[in-house]
Design a protein around this motif. Sequence first.
Motif, PDB file in Angstrom:
ATOM      1  N   GLU A 108     -11.157  15.017  -1.558  1.00 50.25           N
ATOM      2  CA  GLU A 108     -11.360  13.801  -0.771  1.00 50.25           C
ATOM      3  C   GLU A 108     -10.555  12.635  -1.327  1.00 50.25           C
ATOM      4  O   GLU A 108     -10.804  12.154  -2.434  1.00 50.25           O
ATOM      5  N   VAL A 109      -9.605  12.184  -0.536  1.00 52.95           N
ATOM      6  CA  VAL A 109      -8.749  11.074  -0.949  1.00 52.95           C
ATOM      7  C   VAL A 109      -9.564   9.793  -1.126  1.00 52.95           C
ATOM      8  O   VAL A 109      -9.338   9.019  -2.071  1.00 52.95           O
ATOM      9  N   GLU A 110     -10.519   9.546  -0.234  1.00 54.82           N
ATOM     10  CA  GLU A 110     -11.319   8.322  -0.313  1.00 54.82           C
ATOM     11  C   GLU A 110     -12.106   8.250  -1.616  1.00 54.82           C
ATOM     12  O   GLU A 110     -12.219   7.186  -2.234  1.00 54.82           O
ATOM     13  N   ARG A 111     -12.666   9.378  -2.049  1.00 52.04           N
ATOM     14  CA  ARG A 111     -13.396   9.400  -3.323  1.00 52.04           C
ATOM     15  C   ARG A 111     -12.449   9.175  -4.488  1.00 52.04           C
ATOM     16  O   ARG A 111     -12.755   8.430  -5.427  1.00 52.04           O
ATOM     17  N   PHE A 140      -3.889   4.203  -1.159  1.00 52.05           N
ATOM     18  CA  PHE A 140      -4.443   3.119  -1.973  1.00 52.05           C
ATOM     19  C   PHE A 140      -3.663   1.832  -1.744  1.00 52.05           C
ATOM     20  O   PHE A 140      -2.477   1.858  -1.410  1.00 52.05           O
ATOM     21  N   GLU A 191       0.809  -1.205   0.000  1.00 53.02           N
ATOM     22  CA  GLU A 191       0.000   0.000   0.000  1.00 53.02           C
ATOM     23  C   GLU A 191       0.846   1.261   0.000  1.00 53.02           C
ATOM     24  O   GLU A 191       2.065   1.213   0.204  1.00 53.02           O
ATOM     25  N   TYR A 247      -4.765  15.184  -2.088  1.00 48.05           N
ATOM     26  CA  TYR A 247      -4.882  15.559  -0.672  1.00 48.05           C
ATOM     27  C   TYR A 247      -4.531  17.031  -0.461  1.00 48.05           C
ATOM     28  O   TYR A 247      -5.268  17.768   0.222  1.00 48.05           O
ATOM     29  N   ARG A 273      -9.706   7.564  -4.528  1.00 48.86           N
ATOM     30  CA  ARG A 273      -9.220   6.181  -4.536  1.00 48.86           C
ATOM     31  C   ARG A 273     -10.135   5.266  -5.354  1.00 48.86           C
ATOM     32  O   ARG A 273      -9.683   4.320  -5.994  1.00 48.86           O
ATOM     33  N   GLU A 274     -11.418   5.571  -5.366  1.00 47.74           N
ATOM     34  CA  GLU A 274     -12.376   4.744  -6.104  1.00 47.74           C
ATOM     35  C   GLU A 274     -12.092   4.726  -7.602  1.00 47.74           C
ATOM     36  O   GLU A 274     -12.417   3.756  -8.292  1.00 47.74           O
ATOM     37  N   ILE A 282      -2.731   8.683   6.422  1.00 52.44           N
ATOM     38  CA  ILE A 282      -3.798   8.661   5.424  1.00 52.44           C
ATOM     39  C   ILE A 282      -3.498   7.534   4.448  1.00 52.44           C
ATOM     40  O   ILE A 282      -2.442   7.529   3.791  1.00 52.44           O
ATOM     41  N   ARG A 283      -4.401   6.571   4.377  1.00 50.89           N
ATOM     42  CA  ARG A 283      -4.216   5.448   3.453  1.00 50.89           C
ATOM     43  C   ARG A 283      -4.607   5.905   2.050  1.00 50.89           C
ATOM     44  O   ARG A 283      -5.761   6.228   1.798  1.00 50.89           O
TER      45      ARG A 283
END
Length: 458
Positions: A292-295, A263, A250, A287, A297-298, A260-261
């Motif tokens: 938004e990092v989570e979005r 990916f 990762e 970032y 990542r998708e 902060i993860r």
Amino acid sequence: MKVTVVGSGISGKSLALMAKRMNFDVFVTEQGKLDENTKTLFREKDIQWEEGGHTKALLDCDLVVLSSGISDKTLPVQMARKTGTPLQGELDFIFPYLSGKIVGVTGTNGKSTTAALINHLLSKMGYNVALAGNFGIPLANFAMMPLDFIVVELSSFQLHWTKRFSCDVAIITNIYPDHLDWHGSFEAYVSAKRRIIELLSPKGCLVCRAQDEEILQVREGRVARLYWSFEKFMHDAERVQDELVLNDSEALLRTEGGHIRLFPLKSLSLFGYHNVENAAMAMAAIYYLGCEVERAREFLPYFKNLPHRCEKVGEKDGVVFIDDSKGTNVASSVTAIASIPGVKVVILGGRGKGEKYDKLAGVIKKHVRAAVLLGEEKEVIAKSLRSAGFSNFYLAASMKEAVYKAFEMACPGDIVLLSPACTSWDMYRNYHERGKDFQEIVKNLIEACVVKNGRESN
């Protein structure tokens, strides 16, 4: 105000049209010849020009604007300096007319992929974003456009002239010797790349590799240094700098606020560890832009790499073919060979840039089963391979012969990698044409019945 634009290529033409839109009186000076379509366009826009050389007419202006690739050695630059006529690079000329946050991506290798990936992520997240640079779309095309973000691939040629162009996020993918004929020395090349750091906006962020920070003279400001987990990195709670930490599973961004993860590596569709670095830097930019990092990542798995940059072409009898025609210098090919897992048969050669191949030979000896050499530089590369104690190579006369010979020398599970470490100009007009030829030959080979190791391969 009168401006003279030096050069009528893609960026020069775009600069001239932009200046006209801004109500400048525009004159274009071109060493070569203008094509008829450009002449027609200039007539329609009331843009004057000269071609086939530079005359004193170019000095009848308030400002000389240099398109991409114009060096200090060119006659217009010398003429302007002699007469005291102000000079300005294209980035500085365009900068006042740009809106939105700017992400600047530079480096020796990987900048196109990284810039394209950032653009992909921002676009998928619904932002109004522009991608400019070595993609056929000059930055001048986006002047006065209402944008959330502009992602710009920046060359050392452009940065050489920059004095005011400023980024909100700057990425330097890596630094290796390149374009030494243009800059005159490696030190001058690095100095040009360093301009992106020196001109960061007051709250700007820099992303670079930890191993490059010394040569880049990174000192102050917010910096994310990229490390692989086996490298030594800072981990005390009071550290000022952020850390972009990668391992075999990762990518993480470590900040004062926590981890902060970014990916998992398995989510990437790209070949090679160098592309893991590119993706990590792209996600760090997301970032720092406040997105938004989570979005983001998708959308990583849906990014397709740019053509001719470690691009999978196909597979036959367990042998995978990868097109890295964009590998036009030693550092790029060394990275591709070392970072793509598996045993490789590599196709090398073309027109050299005056580089030495000792490091390339060392990596080939370690990671490569066999090599096929072609082009003007094949004998020079062969000499370096012999000096390194590597003898399993073949000299080919054409790309077709090289591809078929590489397939013959490969074993099931191997990768045939086109990563020339040279320019294409001895056999092709550009690396795109070379890559397309390689891909067409590979596709024909896959469909054909080929005799391999004394047996027919279907």
